[in-house]
Design a protein around this motif. Structure first.
Motif, PDB file in Angstrom:
ATOM      1  N   THR A  60      26.828  56.610  15.631  1.00  0.00           N
ATOM      2  CA  THR A  60      27.017  56.538  14.180  1.00  0.00           C
ATOM      3  C   THR A  60      27.680  55.234  13.762  1.00  0.00           C
ATOM      4  O   THR A  60      27.857  54.976  12.574  1.00  0.00           O
ATOM      5  CB  THR A  60      27.880  57.709  13.693  1.00  0.00           C
ATOM      6  OG1 THR A  60      29.197  57.588  14.259  1.00  0.00           O
ATOM      7  CG2 THR A  60      27.282  59.046  14.099  1.00  0.00           C
ATOM      8  N   ARG A 178      19.408  59.338   8.077  1.00  0.00           N
ATOM      9  CA  ARG A 178      19.811  60.632   8.626  1.00  0.00           C
ATOM     10  C   ARG A 178      19.615  60.714  10.136  1.00  0.00           C
ATOM     11  O   ARG A 178      20.225  61.564  10.794  1.00  0.00           O
ATOM     12  CB  ARG A 178      19.045  61.760   7.924  1.00  0.00           C
ATOM     13  CG  ARG A 178      19.464  61.948   6.457  1.00  0.00           C
ATOM     14  CD  ARG A 178      18.619  62.994   5.762  1.00  0.00           C
ATOM     15  NE  ARG A 178      17.220  62.550   5.629  1.00  0.00           N
ATOM     16  CZ  ARG A 178      16.285  63.253   5.016  1.00  0.00           C
ATOM     17  NH1 ARG A 178      16.577  64.435   4.487  1.00  0.00           N
ATOM     18  NH2 ARG A 178      15.045  62.781   4.923  1.00  0.00           N
ATOM     19  N   ASP A 181      23.046  60.378  11.676  1.00  0.00           N
ATOM     20  CA  ASP A 181      24.133  61.283  11.287  1.00  0.00           C
ATOM     21  C   ASP A 181      24.768  61.905  12.527  1.00  0.00           C
ATOM     22  O   ASP A 181      24.100  62.120  13.554  1.00  0.00           O
ATOM     23  CB  ASP A 181      23.608  62.406  10.386  1.00  0.00           C
ATOM     24  CG  ASP A 181      23.271  61.930   8.987  1.00  0.00           C
ATOM     25  OD1 ASP A 181      23.674  60.802   8.632  1.00  0.00           O
ATOM     26  OD2 ASP A 181      22.606  62.687   8.251  1.00  0.00           O
TER      27      ASP A 181
END
Length: 211
Positions: A60, A178, A181
């Motif tokens: 991330t 995403r 994530d």
């Protein structure tokens, strides 16, 4: 931005065994203008003949999440904040996806092996003790048209070999953020925070089983 289709062949010289995995990798930098960017990455690999990925890693930018199927766990490793303009502190994703030329020259001894009509072949030797513990020598192959990676071969200190092949690598117009994530463990799985110690963070080149 970078996305790639990947195959990896692991050759165990002691047991004379070969394992092939296939999957994909994604890489993206993000952050406000003027700030140190976050290096985000995702890697998924599935052994030939299997349906479920045996290796899955998500970065991330602040944490690296390493899936450990044998323990039904996701290990959460903190990532040291990179310096201005820095890349992932990691052999494979750093050297292939995000490392600047100056950083690569500081960290590795790079020499031109040969060139042909399609590719440029670069020999790589580690300089730092931590990198020498990971691999003895490596060879990076770049496409001549765009200098995106095509292959990365390396030999481990014990003689085992790994060949990463990227038959398709491209700079896409966009990647869904995403993908990077932080994962939420599925039922039966657990998230295991791993405190940063004096040793280097886990490598993405070849995650060891059970780590």
């Amino acid at each position: 931005l970078l996305s790639a289709v990947i195959t990896r062949v692991d050759t165990d010289k002691v047991f004379k065994a070969t394992t092939k995995l296939s999957g994909y990798a994604l890489y993206m930098k993000s952050g406000a203008a003027g700030a140190v960017p976050l290096n985000k990455a995702r890697l998924e690999l599935t052994p030939d003949g299997k349906k479920e990925a045996s290796e899955k890693i998500i970065s991330t930018g602040t944490f690296l999440y390493l899936y450990v199927p044998s323990r039904t766990a996701i290990h959460q490793h903190p990532i040291e904040k990179p310096k201005e303009g820095g890349a992932l502190d990691d052999n494979f994703l750093g050297l292939v996806f995000g490392m600047k030329a100056k950083d690569a020259l500081d960290r590795y001894e790079l020499t031109l092996h040969k060139e042909d009509a399609h590719y440029v072949y670069v020999n790589v030797l580690p300089k730092r003790p931590a990198d020498k513990a990971e691999f003895k020598q490596a060879r990076l192959v770049l496409n001549r048209t765009n200098y995106l990676p095509r292959q990365l071969w390396f030999e481990a200190p014990n003689g085992n070999e790994t060949l990463w092949d990227l038959p398709r690598a491209e700079v896409p117009k966009s990647i869904d953020p995403r993908y990077f994530d932080a994962p939420r463990p599925d039922p039966g799985w657990k998230l295991v925070p791993v405190a940063r110690g004096p040793a280097a963070p886990p490598r993405v080149i070849r995650p060891a089983a059970g780590k």
